[in-house]
Design an enzyme around this catalytic site. Sequence first.
Site, mmCIF file in Angstrom:
data_model
loop_
_atom_site.group_PDB
_atom_site.id
_atom_site.type_symbol
_atom_site.label_atom_id
_atom_site.label_comp_id
_atom_site.label_asym_id
_atom_site.label_seq_id
_atom_site.Cartn_x
_atom_site.Cartn_y
_atom_site.Cartn_z
ATOM 1 N N ARG A 53 0.844 -1.159 -0.008
ATOM 2 C CA ARG A 53 0.133 0.056 0.060
ATOM 3 C C ARG A 53 0.978 1.242 0.037
ATOM 4 O O ARG A 53 0.485 2.299 -0.651
ATOM 5 C CB ARG A 53 -0.929 -0.031 1.148
ATOM 6 C CG ARG A 53 -2.097 -1.150 1.189
ATOM 7 C CD ARG A 53 -2.957 -1.113 2.306
ATOM 8 N NE ARG A 53 -3.638 0.039 2.458
ATOM 9 C CZ ARG A 53 -4.863 0.395 3.328
ATOM 10 N NH1 ARG A 53 -4.960 -0.834 4.451
ATOM 11 N NH2 ARG A 53 -5.561 1.321 3.267
ATOM 12 N N TYR A 63 -9.015 13.534 -6.859
ATOM 13 C CA TYR A 63 -9.518 14.751 -6.258
ATOM 14 C C TYR A 63 -8.706 15.138 -5.092
ATOM 15 O O TYR A 63 -8.114 14.180 -4.323
ATOM 16 C CB TYR A 63 -10.998 15.007 -5.993
ATOM 17 C CG TYR A 63 -11.685 13.731 -4.858
ATOM 18 C CD1 TYR A 63 -11.602 14.029 -3.804
ATOM 19 C CD2 TYR A 63 -11.783 12.727 -5.544
ATOM 20 C CE1 TYR A 63 -12.247 13.222 -2.558
ATOM 21 C CE2 TYR A 63 -12.188 11.591 -4.681
ATOM 22 C CZ TYR A 63 -12.360 11.732 -3.138
ATOM 23 O OH TYR A 63 -12.760 10.851 -2.296
ATOM 24 N N MET A 90 -8.639 17.252 -0.938
ATOM 25 C CA MET A 90 -9.402 17.297 -0.148
ATOM 26 C C MET A 90 -8.748 18.021 1.063
ATOM 27 O O MET A 90 -7.472 17.583 1.269
ATOM 28 C CB MET A 90 -10.092 16.088 0.145
ATOM 29 C CG MET A 90 -9.449 14.931 0.776
ATOM 30 S SD MET A 90 -10.578 13.779 1.426
ATOM 31 C CE MET A 90 -11.181 14.502 3.048
ATOM 32 N N ASP A 91 -9.450 18.611 1.895
ATOM 33 C CA ASP A 91 -8.966 19.071 3.307
ATOM 34 C C ASP A 91 -10.138 18.598 4.456
ATOM 35 O O ASP A 91 -10.910 18.189 3.922
ATOM 36 C CB ASP A 91 -9.082 20.549 3.213
ATOM 37 C CG ASP A 91 -7.960 21.380 2.618
ATOM 38 O OD1 ASP A 91 -6.900 20.593 2.495
ATOM 39 O OD2 ASP A 91 -8.133 22.434 2.326
ATOM 40 N N LYS A 92 -9.566 18.792 5.778
ATOM 41 C CA LYS A 92 -10.604 18.554 6.699
ATOM 42 C C LYS A 92 -10.891 19.971 7.200
ATOM 43 O O LYS A 92 -10.042 20.668 7.459
ATOM 44 C CB LYS A 92 -9.756 17.782 7.862
ATOM 45 C CG LYS A 92 -9.599 16.323 7.385
ATOM 46 C CD LYS A 92 -10.937 15.325 7.583
ATOM 47 C CE LYS A 92 -10.715 14.057 7.789
ATOM 48 N NZ LYS A 92 -10.005 13.423 6.832
ATOM 49 N N SER A 131 -17.244 12.837 6.809
ATOM 50 C CA SER A 131 -17.022 13.420 5.480
ATOM 51 C C SER A 131 -18.481 14.541 5.474
ATOM 52 O O SER A 131 -18.185 15.729 5.169
ATOM 53 C CB SER A 131 -17.672 12.611 4.296
ATOM 54 O OG SER A 131 -17.498 13.400 3.125
#
Length: 247
Positions: free
Chosen positions: A129, A143, A145-147, A221
Amino acid sequence: MPEAVETLDGWYMLHDFRQIDWTAWKKASQEERDQAVSELNHLMASWQDVEADKQGSFGFYKMIGHKADLLFLNVRPTTEELTDLEFALDKTKMAEFFTQPYSYISVVELSTYMAQGKDPETDPEIQARLKPILPKWNHICFYPMDKRREGDDNWYMLPKEERGKQMYQHGMTGRKYAGKVRQIISGSQGLDDWEWGVTLFAHDMLQFKKLIYEMRFDEVSARFAEFGSFYIGHRQERDQLEKLLQV
């Protein structure tokens, strides 16, 4: 203070998106086009050789929509190698007919949430992995992404145990798509404009929609995720290059 989560980090990824200047390409002579295709084909062959030696991986994709025409996706042990191969592409004849609308640099990442009880240095699943060979599946979706860090919806102020619980539940949603979608999560804090890059692979593009829609209902999410633009495309073989660029 909330505790930061340690990550296991593997190979680096460069998503290199290119747009073709079709007007300039059509105006070029046949000799120029042949030279450009030959050089690019030779370069991609060298990238495939690196994958054959298990020192990285390479994927070539035809993209849908206005955001990009092509994606050259390379995975390498070091950022220096990614820099060199990007420069090599820029020096080809084909680069005279390219613009670069977007790129993304990140490092393949595995949370220690997912590696509990295992030795990261010897466990074959973890190593596979962290040092992925890109799946030869029909379609790709990428894509960033952020938190979220706003008010009560600040991911980084949650206790570590709560973050771990939510990520575990999120992972359970993803496991329902095993065999239908494969993913590579790469971290980009301090490397690019977003915090993570998500790269998905599927034989049926509709599975991207189903997976991402279902995951939106997970609390991690629904409350805490911010998403950038989505890029989707179809995997290409190197010998399809000439037909792809034929005018």
